[in-house]
Design an enzyme around this catalytic site. Sequence first.
Site, short mmCIF file in Angstrom:
data_model
loop_
_atom_site.label_atom_id
_atom_site.label_comp_id
_atom_site.label_asym_id
_atom_site.label_seq_id
_atom_site.Cartn_x
_atom_site.Cartn_y
_atom_site.Cartn_z
CB VAL A 11 51.08 61.10 20.88
CG1 VAL A 11 50.79 60.45 22.72
CG2 VAL A 11 52.38 61.14 20.70
CD GLU A 152 53.57 56.26 23.34
OE1 GLU A 152 52.62 55.96 23.98
OE2 GLU A 152 54.07 55.33 22.51
CB CYS A 264 59.94 64.18 19.27
SG CYS A 264 58.30 63.98 19.41
P1 NAD Z 1 50.03 67.16 17.67
O1 NAD Z 1 50.40 68.70 17.98
O2 NAD Z 1 49.90 66.38 16.58
O3 NAD Z 1 48.52 67.01 18.58
C1 NAD Z 1 48.41 68.07 20.09
C2 NAD Z 1 46.57 67.95 19.75
O4 NAD Z 1 46.45 68.38 21.15
C3 NAD Z 1 46.19 68.92 18.66
O5 NAD Z 1 45.29 68.15 17.89
C4 NAD Z 1 45.67 69.91 19.68
O6 NAD Z 1 44.44 70.67 18.96
C5 NAD Z 1 45.36 69.19 20.89
N1 NAD Z 1 44.96 70.24 22.12
C6 NAD Z 1 45.79 71.27 22.26
N2 NAD Z 1 45.22 71.80 23.42
C7 NAD Z 1 44.00 71.08 23.86
C8 NAD Z 1 43.08 71.26 25.00
N3 NAD Z 1 43.20 72.03 25.76
N4 NAD Z 1 42.10 70.25 24.91
C9 NAD Z 1 42.02 69.28 23.93
N5 NAD Z 1 43.05 69.12 22.89
C10 NAD Z 1 44.00 69.95 22.87
O7 NAD Z 1 51.02 66.73 19.14
P2 NAD Z 1 51.59 65.19 19.05
O8 NAD Z 1 52.78 65.04 18.08
O9 NAD Z 1 50.49 64.18 19.31
O10 NAD Z 1 52.51 65.35 20.57
C11 NAD Z 1 51.71 65.27 21.87
C12 NAD Z 1 52.76 65.06 22.75
O11 NAD Z 1 53.40 63.85 22.77
C13 NAD Z 1 53.87 66.17 22.94
O12 NAD Z 1 54.27 66.45 23.95
C14 NAD Z 1 54.86 65.38 22.08
O13 NAD Z 1 56.13 65.88 22.53
C15 NAD Z 1 54.63 63.97 22.59
N6 NAD Z 1 55.39 62.83 21.87
C16 NAD Z 1 55.18 62.90 20.54
C17 NAD Z 1 55.49 61.91 19.76
C18 NAD Z 1 55.39 61.86 18.10
O14 NAD Z 1 55.98 61.20 17.62
N7 NAD Z 1 54.64 62.92 17.54
C19 NAD Z 1 56.15 61.01 20.16
C20 NAD Z 1 56.05 60.70 21.56
C21 NAD Z 1 55.76 61.81 22.25
#
Ligand code: NAD
Length: 454
Positions: A11, A152, A264
């Site tokens: 995201v 998102e 998700c």
């Molecule tokens: P992800 O695991 O791919 O990425 C999360 C990132 O956050 C990682 O790179 C991690 O190192 C970083 N992180 C963790 N703690 C941190 C901190 N304190 N400071 C800085 N960086 C930090 O996760 P994602 O798939 O991108 O999902 C993120 C959020 O968005 C979640 O809540 C998810 O539910 C939501 N979301 C995901 C999607 C999807 O399709 N993947 C779609 C919509 C919403």
Amino acid sequence: MNIAVIGTGYVGLVAGACLAETGNQVVCADIDAGKIARLNGGEIPIYEPGLEPLVERNLAEGRLAFTTDVAGAVSAAEVIFIAVGTPPGEDGSADLQHVLAVAETIGRNMPATGPEKIVITKSTVPVGTAGKVRQAIARHTDRPFHVCSNPEFLKEGAAVQDFMKPDRVVVGVESEFARHRLGELYAPFVRTGKPVLFMDIASAEITKYAANAMLATRISFMNTIAGLCEAVGADVDKVRMGIGSDERIGPGFLFAGIGYGGSCFPKDVKALVHTLREAGVDPAILDGVEKVNADQKALLLRQVVDTFGEDLSGRTFAVWGLSFKPETDDMREAPSLTLVRGLCQRGARVRAHDPEAHHEAGRYFADLLGMGVLSLCERNYDCVEGADALLLLTEWSPYRNPDFDRIRAGLREPLVFDGRNLWDPERMAEMGFTYRSVGRRSRPAAAPQPALAG
Ligand code: NAD
């Protein structure tokens, strides 16, 4: 605008690149130093169509930067997106530790002067989280700031497209100032007239969970109907078309298959169940959705055991598709995890292919690969050579119209289990395959087949 996106996963990276593409100055920060080093070296850590050129272009033109300095990034930005992970805690609730850690960092690094910051939760977070974010920031600063919820809705595999041309943008706000600035920020993405829906923060937070839970419910509903079709000899694809053409229902998310996975739906349905319980609302409907899905992930395994018996030692199975859906390398909660392990636990060997997920498969199946019971094949037809059956788990495009003669020639018996209803049962029977899919009558192969059980 000067923007910091904290958390550079699916995201954060997509949002950061797309926001830079529309002229903003964006810094993407992450605590994962390896990931940031790869991004600064021009390497994109995930497979997502269209993302690489977007990142390259905006990096080269100086609108996008990557850093591990989260404190510096939040201190310098006017708009801060929190896009870190919210994995399920032990009780199924969303674990907010990363979100709140970022909020604390924002509070500690609030400059004494400068414009009022807008802090936006983009991570999927339960209702009430914006209040917790506000408290965590306010513990460290007296400066005024604005908190918003902007969930998102992008889909992995079409994430750039979804972000650049969203069906809608949902924004929960509490101040006119935040509403105005976010309206400006999103205007370039909704030029065709798609709505930016402003609402109160609690409604925005709930909207994200309600959307994912609704989609998961449609999938489990259709998988239940598929079970009925299978039991009585009907065809779930015909039923799908019969109901999907009703405008009140619509055709999307009605495909029967081996269940939903990914990062998700599973975690968001669990988290919503938890929130409902906490609020004293009966989550019965979503308990059912989860149960059906868990069962469905094991469907092909049950079909294989039906055919060959519990003991699969000496058997080899070809598996096509490991990612939880096409156009992504993401294997989180993928049905392949249940299936490949289930086959190997019963003594089988598995040869698998996926167009993009071999690297991920190396992490999830390190033990099976190490024991030599699972191998990953460079080309999809290599898996099939001498295998007892082909199992289709992910509907990647290259699998849609394969060379069936080659498959039949490679397999020991022309036996195919299709977990995504990708192929036509009649055509498969005509080509001499014994073919099982989901919620469609299994047809015997046109040519006589030797007995398979043994
Ligand atoms: P992800 O695991 O791919 O990425 C999360 C990132 O956050 C990682 O790179 C991690 O190192 C970083 N992180 C963790 N703690 C941190 C901190 N304190 N400071 C800085 N960086 C930090 O996760 P994602 O798939 O991108 O999902 C993120 C959020 O968005 C979640 O809540 C998810 O539910 C939501 N979301 C995901 C999607 C999807 O399709 N993947 C779609 C919509 C919403």
